[in-house]
Design a protein around this motif. Sequence first.
Motif, PDB file in Angstrom:
ATOM      1  N   ASP A 106      79.492  79.983  29.519  1.00  0.00           N
ATOM      2  CA  ASP A 106      79.173  80.059  30.939  1.00  0.00           C
ATOM      3  C   ASP A 106      80.032  79.108  31.762  1.00  0.00           C
ATOM      4  O   ASP A 106      80.341  79.379  32.918  1.00  0.00           O
ATOM      5  N   ASP A 107      80.412  77.968  31.182  1.00  0.00           N
ATOM      6  CA  ASP A 107      81.182  76.939  31.883  1.00  0.00           C
ATOM      7  C   ASP A 107      82.259  76.441  30.928  1.00  0.00           C
ATOM      8  O   ASP A 107      81.978  75.641  30.026  1.00  0.00           O
ATOM      9  N   LEU A 108      83.485  76.905  31.125  1.00  0.00           N
ATOM     10  CA  LEU A 108      84.562  76.570  30.197  1.00  0.00           C
ATOM     11  C   LEU A 108      84.837  75.071  30.173  1.00  0.00           C
ATOM     12  O   LEU A 108      84.988  74.490  29.091  1.00  0.00           O
ATOM     13  N   ASP A 109      84.879  74.441  31.326  1.00  0.00           N
ATOM     14  CA  ASP A 109      85.188  73.012  31.364  1.00  0.00           C
ATOM     15  C   ASP A 109      84.148  72.190  30.601  1.00  0.00           C
ATOM     16  O   ASP A 109      84.498  71.308  29.810  1.00  0.00           O
ATOM     17  N   ALA A 110      82.877  72.479  30.810  1.00  0.00           N
ATOM     18  CA  ALA A 110      81.809  71.763  30.105  1.00  0.00           C
ATOM     19  C   ALA A 110      81.871  72.045  28.601  1.00  0.00           C
ATOM     20  O   ALA A 110      81.660  71.144  27.780  1.00  0.00           O
ATOM     21  N   SER A 111      82.181  73.273  28.235  1.00  0.00           N
ATOM     22  CA  SER A 111      82.257  73.635  26.814  1.00  0.00           C
ATOM     23  C   SER A 111      83.422  72.932  26.128  1.00  0.00           C
ATOM     24  O   SER A 111      83.295  72.491  24.979  1.00  0.00           O
ATOM     25  N   LEU A 112      84.550  72.803  26.824  1.00  0.00           N
ATOM     26  CA  LEU A 112      85.691  72.109  26.238  1.00  0.00           C
ATOM     27  C   LEU A 112      85.390  70.625  26.063  1.00  0.00           C
ATOM     28  O   LEU A 112      85.776  70.022  25.051  1.00  0.00           O
ATOM     29  N   ALA A 113      84.681  70.050  27.012  1.00  0.00           N
ATOM     30  CA  ALA A 113      84.267  68.652  26.868  1.00  0.00           C
ATOM     31  C   ALA A 113      83.361  68.500  25.653  1.00  0.00           C
ATOM     32  O   ALA A 113      83.472  67.537  24.884  1.00  0.00           O
ATOM     33  N   ARG A 114      82.477  69.454  25.447  1.00  0.00           N
ATOM     34  CA  ARG A 114      81.551  69.404  24.304  1.00  0.00           C
ATOM     35  C   ARG A 114      82.307  69.545  22.987  1.00  0.00           C
ATOM     36  O   ARG A 114      81.978  68.884  22.001  1.00  0.00           O
ATOM     37  N   VAL A 115      83.324  70.420  22.949  1.00  0.00           N
ATOM     38  CA  VAL A 115      84.156  70.552  21.747  1.00  0.00           C
ATOM     39  C   VAL A 115      84.725  69.192  21.369  1.00  0.00           C
ATOM     40  O   VAL A 115      84.653  68.770  20.210  1.00  0.00           O
ATOM     41  N   ARG A 116      85.268  68.497  22.350  1.00  0.00           N
ATOM     42  CA  ARG A 116      85.859  67.176  22.087  1.00  0.00           C
ATOM     43  C   ARG A 116      84.798  66.177  21.632  1.00  0.00           C
ATOM     44  O   ARG A 116      85.043  65.382  20.714  1.00  0.00           O
ATOM     45  N   GLU A 117      83.629  66.191  22.274  1.00  0.00           N
ATOM     46  CA  GLU A 117      82.539  65.283  21.889  1.00  0.00           C
ATOM     47  C   GLU A 117      82.124  65.480  20.438  1.00  0.00           C
ATOM     48  O   GLU A 117      81.737  64.530  19.762  1.00  0.00           O
ATOM     49  N   LEU A 118      82.188  66.713  19.977  1.00  0.00           N
ATOM     50  CA  LEU A 118      81.766  67.035  18.615  1.00  0.00           C
ATOM     51  C   LEU A 118      82.872  66.827  17.580  1.00  0.00           C
ATOM     52  O   LEU A 118      82.692  67.140  16.406  1.00  0.00           O
ATOM     53  N   GLY A 119      84.022  66.315  18.011  1.00  0.00           N
ATOM     54  CA  GLY A 119      85.109  66.041  17.085  1.00  0.00           C
ATOM     55  C   GLY A 119      86.116  67.157  16.956  1.00  0.00           C
ATOM     56  O   GLY A 119      87.017  67.090  16.123  1.00  0.00           O
ATOM     57  N   GLY A 120      85.992  68.187  17.774  1.00  0.00           N
ATOM     58  CA  GLY A 120      86.955  69.281  17.770  1.00  0.00           C
ATOM     59  C   GLY A 120      88.137  68.979  18.674  1.00  0.00           C
ATOM     60  O   GLY A 120      88.223  67.903  19.269  1.00  0.00           O
ATOM     61  N   GLN A 121      89.034  69.948  18.764  1.00  0.00           N
ATOM     62  CA  GLN A 121      90.240  69.791  19.574  1.00  0.00           C
ATOM     63  C   GLN A 121      90.426  70.998  20.484  1.00  0.00           C
ATOM     64  O   GLN A 121      90.035  72.112  20.131  1.00  0.00           O
ATOM     65  N   VAL A 122      91.045  70.745  21.619  1.00  0.00           N
ATOM     66  CA  VAL A 122      91.477  71.810  22.522  1.00  0.00           C
ATOM     67  C   VAL A 122      92.990  71.877  22.397  1.00  0.00           C
ATOM     68  O   VAL A 122      93.675  70.858  22.537  1.00  0.00           O
TER      69      VAL A 122
END
Length: 106
Positions: free
Chosen positions: A61-77
Amino acid sequence: MAGEPTYIELGVPDRDTAKAFYGALFGWQLTGPGQADTAGLSIGFHGGDPSALFEVFFAVDDLDASLARVRELGGQVHGELHDSPGFGRWAECADDQGVRFGLRQV
């Protein structure tokens, strides 16, 4: 609905060879120079990709928030954010183990 698969991208060294293979295997009919549509998802074919992989794009629903969450969880963009007419905003990511996936805000 967020989290639903919405698109699959197939990156291969030779797009025409992949179209012939999957068309013969599954009966996929091409709807454009680089796309096949199934009952559930569209599959984009692109050539010149040495990775040779399927990449699933998930709805958010919100790409920017989801990308921030990916990073918080140890993932990468990976790379830049994209805004493609008719497709929406999207980005390529990897989870905390390096598995590639995409996020798409329609």
